[in-house]
Design a protein around this motif. Structure first.
Motif, PDB file in Angstrom:
ATOM      1  N   LEU A 105       0.819  -1.214   0.000  1.00  0.00           N
ATOM      2  CA  LEU A 105       0.000   0.000   0.000  1.00  0.00           C
ATOM      3  C   LEU A 105       0.851   1.261   0.000  1.00  0.00           C
ATOM      4  O   LEU A 105       0.500   2.266  -0.630  1.00  0.00           O
ATOM      5  CB  LEU A 105      -0.929  -0.002   1.217  1.00  0.00           C
ATOM      6  N   MET A 128      -5.132  -6.455  -4.899  1.00  0.00           N
ATOM      7  CA  MET A 128      -5.774  -5.149  -4.728  1.00  0.00           C
ATOM      8  C   MET A 128      -4.875  -4.161  -4.007  1.00  0.00           C
ATOM      9  O   MET A 128      -5.033  -2.946  -4.173  1.00  0.00           O
ATOM     10  CB  MET A 128      -7.091  -5.303  -3.957  1.00  0.00           C
ATOM     11  N   TYR A 129      -3.934  -4.636  -3.211  1.00  0.00           N
ATOM     12  CA  TYR A 129      -3.006  -3.733  -2.522  1.00  0.00           C
ATOM     13  C   TYR A 129      -1.915  -3.201  -3.459  1.00  0.00           C
ATOM     14  O   TYR A 129      -1.152  -2.320  -3.066  1.00  0.00           O
ATOM     15  CB  TYR A 129      -2.407  -4.414  -1.295  1.00  0.00           C
ATOM     16  N   ASP A 131      -0.829  -1.070  -6.939  1.00  0.00           N
ATOM     17  CA  ASP A 131      -1.374   0.144  -7.554  1.00  0.00           C
ATOM     18  C   ASP A 131      -2.140  -0.155  -8.841  1.00  0.00           C
ATOM     19  O   ASP A 131      -3.123   0.516  -9.152  1.00  0.00           O
ATOM     20  CB  ASP A 131      -0.239   1.129  -7.863  1.00  0.00           C
ATOM     21  N   TYR A 132      -1.682  -1.131  -9.595  1.00  0.00           N
ATOM     22  CA  TYR A 132      -2.300  -1.486 -10.874  1.00  0.00           C
ATOM     23  C   TYR A 132      -2.393  -3.005 -10.982  1.00  0.00           C
ATOM     24  O   TYR A 132      -1.581  -3.723 -10.391  1.00  0.00           O
ATOM     25  CB  TYR A 132      -1.478  -0.941 -12.059  1.00  0.00           C
ATOM     26  N   ILE A 160      -9.715  -2.485   1.617  1.00  0.00           N
ATOM     27  CA  ILE A 160      -9.061  -2.214   0.338  1.00  0.00           C
ATOM     28  C   ILE A 160     -10.057  -2.352  -0.810  1.00  0.00           C
ATOM     29  O   ILE A 160      -9.990  -1.603  -1.794  1.00  0.00           O
ATOM     30  CB  ILE A 160      -7.843  -3.150   0.133  1.00  0.00           C
ATOM     31  N   GLU A 163     -12.281   0.742  -0.779  1.00  0.00           N
ATOM     32  CA  GLU A 163     -11.565   1.922  -1.242  1.00  0.00           C
ATOM     33  C   GLU A 163     -11.416   1.945  -2.765  1.00  0.00           C
ATOM     34  O   GLU A 163     -11.464   3.008  -3.378  1.00  0.00           O
ATOM     35  CB  GLU A 163     -10.180   1.965  -0.597  1.00  0.00           C
ATOM     36  N   LYS A 164     -11.228   0.779  -3.372  1.00  0.00           N
ATOM     37  CA  LYS A 164     -10.834   0.753  -4.777  1.00  0.00           C
ATOM     38  C   LYS A 164     -11.924   0.319  -5.754  1.00  0.00           C
ATOM     39  O   LYS A 164     -11.743   0.461  -6.964  1.00  0.00           O
ATOM     40  CB  LYS A 164      -9.606  -0.158  -4.949  1.00  0.00           C
ATOM     41  N   LEU A 165     -13.039  -0.225  -5.251  1.00  0.00           N
ATOM     42  CA  LEU A 165     -14.082  -0.716  -6.141  1.00  0.00           C
ATOM     43  C   LEU A 165     -15.347   0.126  -6.037  1.00  0.00           C
ATOM     44  O   LEU A 165     -15.577   0.798  -5.030  1.00  0.00           O
ATOM     45  CB  LEU A 165     -14.421  -2.170  -5.800  1.00  0.00           C
ATOM     46  N   ASP A 192      -6.908  -3.117 -14.517  1.00  0.00           N
ATOM     47  CA  ASP A 192      -6.719  -1.979 -15.421  1.00  0.00           C
ATOM     48  C   ASP A 192      -6.576  -2.396 -16.874  1.00  0.00           C
ATOM     49  O   ASP A 192      -6.742  -1.576 -17.778  1.00  0.00           O
ATOM     50  CB  ASP A 192      -5.470  -1.202 -14.988  1.00  0.00           C
ATOM     51  N   LYS A 222       0.590   7.941  -1.500  1.00  0.00           N
ATOM     52  CA  LYS A 222      -0.301   6.801  -1.300  1.00  0.00           C
ATOM     53  C   LYS A 222      -0.771   6.711   0.149  1.00  0.00           C
ATOM     54  O   LYS A 222      -1.912   6.310   0.414  1.00  0.00           O
ATOM     55  CB  LYS A 222       0.387   5.512  -1.735  1.00  0.00           C
ATOM     56  N   TYR A 226      -4.721   6.679   0.782  1.00  0.00           N
ATOM     57  CA  TYR A 226      -5.375   5.516   1.378  1.00  0.00           C
ATOM     58  C   TYR A 226      -5.274   5.547   2.903  1.00  0.00           C
ATOM     59  O   TYR A 226      -5.080   4.525   3.557  1.00  0.00           O
ATOM     60  CB  TYR A 226      -4.756   4.226   0.842  1.00  0.00           C
TER      61      TYR A 226
END
Length: 272
Positions: A105, A128-129, A131-132, A160, A163-165, A192, A222, A226
């Motif tokens: 992260l 998921m932790y 970046d891409y 996580i 946060e990202k989905l 991605d 980051k 996050y």
């Protein structure tokens, strides 16, 4: 392909091999960490220690660039945790798994996860932790299947994804244990791009990721970006205390509900 170093994974006879994608000068700062820990790259203490060491070596012994992780086992990126080992390892979550998640992260260089095969449970979380993410379009699924065998997710496991989905994808991942293939994962915003090594290099070059860590604040950005996830990773005791309070509240709600049902039945208003 140029091999830079190898870190052994003693428990399985496996290893993590760090390479450059080619001998071309433009690839000198792309570090591919390929892990092979038979049979399916479980996130055990020895595996995690080896991966953390590999990340440390790249950070402290090589110029800033981009880290790509992938698996040397065709079928699996990672099949998650070995629950038997987790149960026998005191402090596993706080001292190993949360450390690994935190490292990715906040890592001071861009990280790219190249999903060549299945990534289930904690393996999906690890992806998921990064970046891409880039995923094989034809082989492998990502899935959080804890719902199916009755293991609740703890705060750093859940946050996580939140946060990202998107909320709809988050619901499908957690409450439906949906299995996403590569193309569906792209459509859902989980990854991605779809493809393999060439697509990973294309993403790195198109987004100019090799230069992003040059100013030295990539990890700091980051951490701020996050911060809520980071707070959960850093407060294991607080997360457990929160869960205890929630369970106490749930128990009180259940007791009141049962009393209400019993009173309803006693009054003869239910035909059961």
């Amino acid at each position: 392909m140029t091999t830079l170093f190898t870190v052994p994974i003693s428990s399985t006879g496996g290893s993590i091999v760090c390479t450059n994608p080619s001998t071309a000068k433009e690839h000198e700062t792309i570090y591919v960490l390929t892990f092979s820990s038979p049979p399916d790259n479980r996130l055990t203490p020895t595996f995690i220690d080896a991966l953390l060491l590999a990340l440390d070596i790249v950070e402290h012994r090589y110029p800033k660039g981009v880290v790509v992780t992938t698996s040397g086992i065709a079928k699996f990126y990672s099949n998650g945790l070995d629950l038997d080992i987790v149960g026998k390892t005191e402090g596993f979550l706080e001292n190993w798994l949360w450390r690994l998640f935190r490292r990715f992260l906040t890592y001071p260089m861009p990280t790219v996860c190249l999903l060549n095969g299945h990534a289930f449970a904690a393996g999906f979380m690890l992806a998921m932790y990064h970046d891409y993410r880039i995923m094989n379009p034809d082989r492998g699924f990502v899935c959080i299947n804890e719902l199916e065998f009755g293991v609740p997710l703890q705060t750093p496991m859940m946050s996580i994804f939140r946060e990202k989905l998107t909320p709809v994808t988050f619901r499908s991942v957690v409450l439906e244990a949906h299995r996403f293939g590569g193309r569906n994962a792209l459509q859902a915003g989980i990854v991605d791009a779809v493809g393999g090594a060439e697509e990973a290099l294309a993403l790195i070059q198109t987004r100019k990721l090799q230069t992003k860590a040059a100013t030295g604040i990539y990890g700091t950005m980051k951490e701020e970006m996050y911060s809520r996830v980071l707070s959960g990773l850093d407060d294991h005791a607080g997360n457990l205390q929160w869960r205890e309070k929630v369970e106490d509240k749930n128990e009180a709600v259940r007791e009141r509900g049962l009393e209400a049902v019993q009173q309803f039945e006693k009054n003869g208003k239910a035909k059961l």
